[in-house]
Design an enzyme around this catalytic site. Structure first.
Site, mmCIF file in Angstrom:
data_model
loop_
_atom_site.group_PDB
_atom_site.id
_atom_site.type_symbol
_atom_site.label_atom_id
_atom_site.label_comp_id
_atom_site.label_asym_id
_atom_site.label_seq_id
_atom_site.Cartn_x
_atom_site.Cartn_y
_atom_site.Cartn_z
ATOM 1 N N GLU A 170 0.796 -1.243 0.000
ATOM 2 C CA GLU A 170 0.000 0.000 0.000
ATOM 3 C C GLU A 170 0.825 1.288 0.000
ATOM 4 O O GLU A 170 0.572 2.194 0.786
ATOM 5 C CB GLU A 170 -0.965 -0.014 1.204
ATOM 6 C CG GLU A 170 -1.887 -1.220 1.188
ATOM 7 C CD GLU A 170 -2.781 -1.337 2.430
ATOM 8 O OE1 GLU A 170 -2.721 -0.447 3.274
ATOM 9 O OE2 GLU A 170 -3.530 -2.320 2.522
ATOM 10 N N ASN A 211 1.996 -5.240 -3.106
ATOM 11 C CA ASN A 211 0.583 -5.545 -2.823
ATOM 12 C C ASN A 211 -0.195 -4.258 -2.544
ATOM 13 O O ASN A 211 0.275 -3.401 -1.806
ATOM 14 C CB ASN A 211 0.543 -6.454 -1.576
ATOM 15 C CG ASN A 211 -0.820 -7.019 -1.261
ATOM 16 O OD1 ASN A 211 -1.481 -7.590 -2.137
ATOM 17 N ND2 ASN A 211 -1.253 -6.884 -0.018
ATOM 18 N N HIS A 247 -10.556 -5.915 -2.122
ATOM 19 C CA HIS A 247 -11.615 -5.720 -1.122
ATOM 20 C C HIS A 247 -12.788 -5.060 -1.845
ATOM 21 O O HIS A 247 -12.752 -3.871 -2.149
ATOM 22 C CB HIS A 247 -11.107 -4.847 0.026
ATOM 23 C CG HIS A 247 -10.044 -5.506 0.845
ATOM 24 N ND1 HIS A 247 -10.298 -6.637 1.607
ATOM 25 C CD2 HIS A 247 -8.726 -5.235 1.013
ATOM 26 C CE1 HIS A 247 -9.192 -7.015 2.216
ATOM 27 N NE2 HIS A 247 -8.220 -6.179 1.873
ATOM 28 N N GLU A 275 -6.331 -10.592 -1.063
ATOM 29 C CA GLU A 275 -7.153 -10.340 0.141
ATOM 30 C C GLU A 275 -8.630 -10.273 -0.223
ATOM 31 O O GLU A 275 -9.387 -9.458 0.306
ATOM 32 C CB GLU A 275 -6.726 -9.027 0.819
ATOM 33 C CG GLU A 275 -5.254 -8.973 1.169
ATOM 34 C CD GLU A 275 -4.830 -7.704 1.899
ATOM 35 O OE1 GLU A 275 -5.718 -6.954 2.373
ATOM 36 O OE2 GLU A 275 -3.628 -7.456 1.992
ATOM 37 N N ASP A 277 -12.378 -10.170 -0.594
ATOM 38 C CA ASP A 277 -13.654 -10.268 0.116
ATOM 39 C C ASP A 277 -14.638 -9.321 -0.570
ATOM 40 O O ASP A 277 -14.229 -8.368 -1.227
ATOM 41 C CB ASP A 277 -13.552 -10.038 1.636
ATOM 42 C CG ASP A 277 -12.886 -8.743 2.056
ATOM 43 O OD1 ASP A 277 -12.693 -7.856 1.209
ATOM 44 O OD2 ASP A 277 -12.567 -8.603 3.263
HETATM 45 O O1 9MR Z 1 -7.677 -7.807 8.619
HETATM 46 C C1 9MR Z 1 -6.685 -7.055 9.287
HETATM 47 C C2 9MR Z 1 -7.223 -6.532 10.612
HETATM 48 O O2 9MR Z 1 -7.431 -7.611 11.505
HETATM 49 C C3 9MR Z 1 -6.257 -5.535 11.210
HETATM 50 O O3 9MR Z 1 -6.828 -4.967 12.370
HETATM 51 C C4 9MR Z 1 -5.920 -4.471 10.191
HETATM 52 C C5 9MR Z 1 -4.933 -3.493 10.768
HETATM 53 O O4 9MR Z 1 -4.664 -2.457 9.932
HETATM 54 O O5 9MR Z 1 -5.379 -5.070 9.028
HETATM 55 C C6 9MR Z 1 -6.286 -5.900 8.393
HETATM 56 O O6 9MR Z 1 -5.718 -6.434 7.209
HETATM 57 C C7 9MR Z 1 -5.372 -5.488 6.209
HETATM 58 C C8 9MR Z 1 -4.185 -6.031 5.473
HETATM 59 O O7 9MR Z 1 -3.137 -6.296 6.358
HETATM 60 C C9 9MR Z 1 -3.720 -5.059 4.398
HETATM 61 N N1 9MR Z 1 -4.800 -4.709 3.502
HETATM 62 C C10 9MR Z 1 -6.016 -4.261 4.131
HETATM 63 C C11 9MR Z 1 -6.476 -5.294 5.167
HETATM 64 C C12 9MR Z 1 -7.807 -4.884 5.764
HETATM 65 O O8 9MR Z 1 -7.682 -3.714 6.492
#
Ligand code: 9MR
Length: 347
Positions: A170, A211, A247, A275, A277
């Protein structure tokens, strides 16, 4: 029953042996008809992992610490061929104090994966979010050295056990500019390639991925990432794959989703859905899942799909019910759509 009545009955009905011969013939005919009529589905795989494997792909899930829950673990065991730690391999989890590493959560997942024959994605070495507090206080060369040390120690610890690493996560804004994170502000544009070179030295065998999210079509952000990959390749910076987080929602526009994957693949990198969903329910949600799966299987270098969790109840977007299994681990319509799309790719 008299001898007579039993003889009469024998003359009207087939003997037991004749019955079984008839039954056998009928079953054989039915089976032959079924094979002729339904040949692809007769061979269709019955789990996501097995269906993806038929075309040489993996189908993974992000895993949070719920392996002790019987239905969670049995669903993961049965359906998925790859895992990624939803949080356990991030910077704040692995290096809470500078140069003090805690690998317990990640190790547990890697051990589980190895025991169950699943591959592992690594997520993520460098990200602006979920940095431990001590990183946020660093400037200039101290931050550069800390980033390199983090990558070296974490990727080194897991070397040989990770199929693909999200080296950098990101780093771009929606308009294609660099996100103004502490890394960008302190280290300038060179930090991303620095991270990739350091990861390559630490784990030469893992595929190294960039990513990001909102890259679900040809847009300013995916254009910028595309140019970065081209530039890295031209200058010999190691990069092997691009992750498309995906997402999504039921009304997401996927008009250029496949073309976008394809243009990256045409550069010679692998592409992965990392990722996935989809907020929503029913047919609309299933339709988006189907389109994403069809896009991946249509692109030869799209070698795997990961959904961002096993069950709706533990999703980071739980209220949007975005995953393939509901809170009771029942398969949703979206599950059937994905399974069918994977099986169609293989037939
Ligand atoms: O799903 C993850 C969540 O449990 C955490 O609290 C969060 C913290 O920033 O990160 C989420 O996963 C993220 C991933 O690492 C990167 N892309 C976005 C995902 C959803 O926020």
């Amino acid at each position: 029953m008299t001898d007579r009545s039993s003889r009469r009955r024998d003359s009207r009905r087939p003997s037991r042996r004749a019955w079984s011969a008839l039954t056998f013939a009928a079953t054989g005919a039915l089976t032959a008809a079924a094979v002729l009529t339904f040949s692809p589905s007769a061979q269709a795989a019955e789990t996501l992992g097995a269906a993806a494997a038929e075309s040489g792909r993996y189908f993974g899930a992000a895993v949070a610490p719920h392996l002790g829950e019987a239905d969670y673990e049995s669903t993961l065991n049965r359906e998925f061929s790859s895992v990624v730690a939803e949080n356990a391999m991030k910077w704040d989890a692995t290096e809470p104090s500078q140069n003090q590493f805690t690998f317990s959560g990640g190790d547990e997942l890697v051990d589980y994966a190895q025991q169950h024959g699943k591959s592992v994605r690594g997520h993520t070495l460098v990200w602006h979010a979920q940095q431990p507090g001590w990183v946020q206080g660093l400037t200039g060369d101290s931050l550069r050295q800390a980033m390199r040390n983090h990558i070296t120690k974490v990727a080194g610890h897991y070397a040989g056990k990770i199929d693909s690493w999200d080296v950098v996560n990101e780093a771009f804004e929606g308009d294609g500019s660099r996100r103004q994170s502490n890394l960008q502000k302190q280290l300038g544009d060179g930090w991303i390639e620095d991270a990739f070179r350091t990861a390559k030295a630490a784990d030469p065998d893992a595929k190294l991925c960039y990513n990001d999210y909102s890259t679900d079509g040809i847009n300013a952000k995916s254009d910028a990432i595309y140019r970065m990959v081209q530039d890295f390749q031209a200058r010999g910076v190691p990069i092997d794959c691009v992750g498309f987080q995906s997402h999504l929602s039921s009304n997401s526009d996927l008009g250029t989703y496949r073309q976008n994957l394809q243009r990256f693949a045409d550069l010679g990198v692998h592409v992965q859905i990392t990722e996935l969903d989809v907020g929503g329910s029913g047919a609309a949600q299933a339709n988006v899942y189907r389109q994403v799966t069809e896009a991946c299987v249509a692109v030869a270098r799209c070698n795997g799909i990961t959904v961002w969790g096993v069950t709706d109840k533990y999703s980071w977007r739980a209220q949007e019910t975005p995953l393939l299994f509901n809170g009771s681990y029942q398969k949703k319509e979206a599950y059937d759509a994905v399974l069918a799309a994977l099986n169609n790719a293989a037939s």
